[in-house]
Design a protein around this motif. Sequence first.
Motif, short mmCIF file in Angstrom:
data_model
loop_
_atom_site.label_atom_id
_atom_site.label_comp_id
_atom_site.label_asym_id
_atom_site.label_seq_id
_atom_site.Cartn_x
_atom_site.Cartn_y
_atom_site.Cartn_z
N UNK A 207 13.42 -5.94 -6.35
CA UNK A 207 12.12 -6.57 -6.11
C UNK A 207 12.18 -8.04 -6.46
N UNK A 208 10.99 -8.67 -6.53
CA UNK A 208 10.92 -10.09 -6.84
C UNK A 208 11.22 -10.40 -8.28
N UNK A 209 10.97 -9.45 -9.16
CA UNK A 209 11.30 -9.67 -10.57
C UNK A 209 10.38 -8.95 -11.52
N UNK A 210 10.93 -8.64 -12.66
CA UNK A 210 10.18 -8.03 -13.75
C UNK A 210 10.96 -8.24 -15.04
N UNK A 211 10.27 -8.24 -16.16
CA UNK A 211 10.92 -8.50 -17.44
C UNK A 211 11.98 -7.46 -17.74
N UNK A 212 13.17 -7.95 -18.06
CA UNK A 212 14.24 -7.06 -18.45
C UNK A 212 14.27 -6.87 -19.96
N UNK A 213 14.99 -5.87 -20.42
CA UNK A 213 15.05 -5.60 -21.85
C UNK A 213 15.88 -6.63 -22.60
N UNK A 214 16.56 -7.55 -21.87
CA UNK A 214 17.32 -8.63 -22.52
C UNK A 214 16.55 -9.95 -22.51
N UNK A 215 15.31 -9.94 -22.06
CA UNK A 215 14.50 -11.15 -22.06
C UNK A 215 14.62 -11.98 -20.81
N UNK A 216 15.50 -11.62 -19.87
CA UNK A 216 15.61 -12.35 -18.61
C UNK A 216 14.80 -11.63 -17.54
N UNK A 217 14.77 -12.23 -16.34
CA UNK A 217 14.02 -11.63 -15.23
C UNK A 217 14.98 -10.79 -14.40
N UNK A 218 14.75 -9.50 -14.36
CA UNK A 218 15.57 -8.61 -13.55
C UNK A 218 14.96 -8.47 -12.16
N UNK A 219 15.74 -7.85 -11.27
CA UNK A 219 15.19 -7.62 -9.93
C UNK A 219 16.20 -7.13 -8.92
N UNK A 220 17.48 -7.10 -9.30
CA UNK A 220 18.52 -6.55 -8.42
C UNK A 220 19.28 -5.50 -9.21
N UNK A 221 18.60 -4.38 -9.50
CA UNK A 221 19.08 -3.44 -10.51
C UNK A 221 19.58 -2.11 -9.95
N UNK A 222 20.62 -1.61 -10.60
CA UNK A 222 21.11 -0.25 -10.38
C UNK A 222 21.03 0.45 -11.73
N UNK A 223 20.14 1.42 -11.85
CA UNK A 223 19.89 2.08 -13.13
C UNK A 223 20.28 3.55 -13.07
N UNK A 224 20.98 4.01 -14.11
CA UNK A 224 21.11 5.45 -14.32
C UNK A 224 19.88 5.85 -15.10
N UNK A 225 18.95 6.55 -14.46
CA UNK A 225 17.63 6.72 -15.04
C UNK A 225 17.15 8.15 -14.99
N UNK A 226 16.45 8.54 -16.06
CA UNK A 226 15.63 9.73 -16.11
C UNK A 226 14.28 9.30 -16.60
N UNK A 227 13.39 10.24 -16.85
CA UNK A 227 12.06 9.85 -17.31
C UNK A 227 12.07 9.23 -18.71
N UNK A 228 12.79 9.79 -19.69
CA UNK A 228 12.71 9.23 -21.04
C UNK A 228 13.35 7.85 -21.17
N UNK A 229 14.38 7.56 -20.38
CA UNK A 229 15.07 6.29 -20.56
C UNK A 229 16.01 5.99 -19.41
N UNK A 230 16.78 4.89 -19.57
CA UNK A 230 17.70 4.46 -18.51
C UNK A 230 18.82 3.65 -19.15
N UNK A 231 19.87 3.48 -18.40
CA UNK A 231 20.90 2.50 -18.75
C UNK A 231 21.24 1.71 -17.50
N UNK A 232 21.58 0.47 -17.69
CA UNK A 232 21.80 -0.46 -16.59
C UNK A 232 23.26 -0.33 -16.12
N UNK A 233 23.46 0.23 -14.95
CA UNK A 233 24.81 0.42 -14.43
C UNK A 233 25.34 -0.86 -13.79
#
Length: 776
Positions: free
Chosen positions: A520-546
């Motif tokens: 997408x256009x962007x959203x706050x990442x957990x590292x304080x930068x703007x994310x938006x081109x993400x591949x996440x290994x995700x379930x409902x409780x949490x995720x990790x950035x692949x």
Amino acid sequence: MKQETVVRLRVTVEGTVQGVGFRPFTFRVAQQLGVAGWITNSSRGALLELEGPVGAVETFLVRLQTEAPATAKVDRLTVEPASPMGETVFGIRDSEGAGARRLVVPPDLAICADCLRELSDPMDRRYRYPFLTCTQCGPRVSLITDIPYDRANTTMSRFELCMSCRVEYEDPTNRRFHAEPIACPACGPRLALWDVQGHEVAREQEALQQACEIIRQGGIVAVKGIGGFQLWVDARSDTAVQRLRLRKTRPDKPFAVLFPSVSAVRESCRVAPEEEVLLLSPGAPIVLLRQRNHSGLVQSVSSNTPFVGAMVPSSPLHHLLMTELQGPAVATSGNRSDEPIVIDEQEALVRLAGIADAFLVHDRAIARPVDDSIVRVVEGETLILRRARGYVPRSIRVQAPLTNGSAMVPILAVGGHLKNTIALAYGDRVMLSQHLGDLSTLEAFEAFRRAVDDLQRLLAVQPQVVACDLHPDYRSTIFAQEFAERHAVPPVRVQHHHAHVASCMAEHNLDGEVLGVAWDGGGSGSDGTIWGGEFLIAGYPGFRRLAHLRPFRLPGGEAAMRKPWRCAFSVLWETYGEKGAVEACAARQSVKKEGDALAALLHRGIASPWTTSMGRLFDAVSSIAGLCDEASFEGQAAMALEFAAERYEKNVPGDETGYPFAVMRNDGNQAMWVADWRPLIESLIKERREGSSSERIAYRFHLALVDLIGQIAEHATLPRVVLTGGCFQNVLLLRLARRRLARAGFTVYSHRQVPPNDGGLSLGQAIVAAHRSGEK
């Protein structure tokens, strides 16, 4: 012959079973089968007691689900045995108001065929009456003020039924039996035309005819519809459309067009069978259709895009206006840019002052704003871009919301900053609000606050958790923090792209982990930068950035969103350095004027946040390809790139390939892989200098993205892939990605019930918060 055993059952029906003719339907079925008992509306849905021969009662239950009115939706039947009481007749009881609530009111529904016939019949007492309705159609959620759905709990309560309407309302065999908005010219709302000072200049049919004459003469009329005001102009007059653009401060964004009929739509647009079904559905959304070369619409309606947002009349008033105008009209939301849609005529005089030349109003109050829904068709399936009229308040049912199998505690999720929706989760379902829009203005934020209060009040739910985005400066996040402190409930902050993935997972009732492609256009990442081109290994409780895109800077921050050439300058800077970026942009007037200042920002890293945004990479490529340097609305540059790629796709050679990405392992802690776009930019620039067309560049860029998705999916080794985020509003990207992944053996999921853009965030936030709460 042995007499069949008599049984009595107590049945609770949950779903959309109020205001859709469900009670008279059960009455008719009971009479046909000889079943006794009663039905009533309750706060959970419909409550029945059935008594009769066991075979007849069993048949009743089957027909209850298979023959219910088309606009009804039975989600769940709960059946309990009861003691026979010797009843011999079936009755309809007054509504029950106590107990745990479920919002079971149907959406606002387009006029049905029966009402349309009456509207056109000179012998009918409702002939040309703009507010006729029945249990099969008409306003619902825009009128309701409380649960259960009865006339006393709607904005129609002030209109006392005349004797003729009363007879219809109380007759179980009549299709207007307990049609709560029922009215006629003798006892219902009235139409009026006001001038810009609010003085009445005409009433009833004369008001309608004068409003149409103003439109024919090139004027702008603010029309009070079912869920709010619309601004109408003649779609065949460039002068009128340009005047509307100037007054509404909307220079480029396409306008929606209301056509008199589907046949009129076909004259201007190509209409596939699935698209026609949507146009004529009870939801009657705006459907994005490909425009014909000689559509009859002026170019300024769609601003050079190949699509038209088309709709057909959904209300009696719309039908009457279209019958009078005999041609297409722009019918856009009645608001100023970034403000919520206007619903009150007195408010309209103030907020639409200087835009509208006249106001076609009525005295039926609107309880809440409900804008038009917008949809597209992708390979025969519906993609919702804006979820509003016709689609809300249908809930998203979650079959297994928590890892421990328990129901969700009440959760308020407040969404994001753009395309905002809110959600209330409780039990096994999530109720999303209508589209509320961007929270950039105080007026929009006040509408957001009212929507939060409204949904809690209607459902009689007090949230025990509040979920929001990570971004600390979103107005929705600030509200969530204040709400948490005021009500002493825990706040749950959900990473933006995790919420996107969870939203799509919840639609499809997926569990476990998936590969989530969140672009997408962007959203706050957990590292304080703007994310938006993400591949996440995700379930409902949490995720990790692949994996993610290689970061680049946004010079000027939000200004880069409005000026795609700034994104282009930044990626060229990262690829070639300062000298190479300046040389590559040498012909651009914008760079000549602002290049030194931009270079200073990038040198010093001031007001230039890092981002991995795919949306901003789209902007950069759109600018480099010569398609869009400055954008007056969100997504303009990306749309230009999509449409250019589609033009090329028609004649694409079989050996066409995408530009290269360099996918590298990441030594840092944020992700395992980084997709370096610099080889792509180098190839693109080389091709551009060699004279390659913008269309070919756009198409090869799309192929590059699809190849990237496939490559990362192979690294992830998860069988299920979720495609989500605003970039997947791009139908070409979505279609190519789904095909590429399917060929590789992956199961692909994309959005069907909520938008892939930020309109779906609140659903994802609610589900993530539910799982985190359920683990405690």
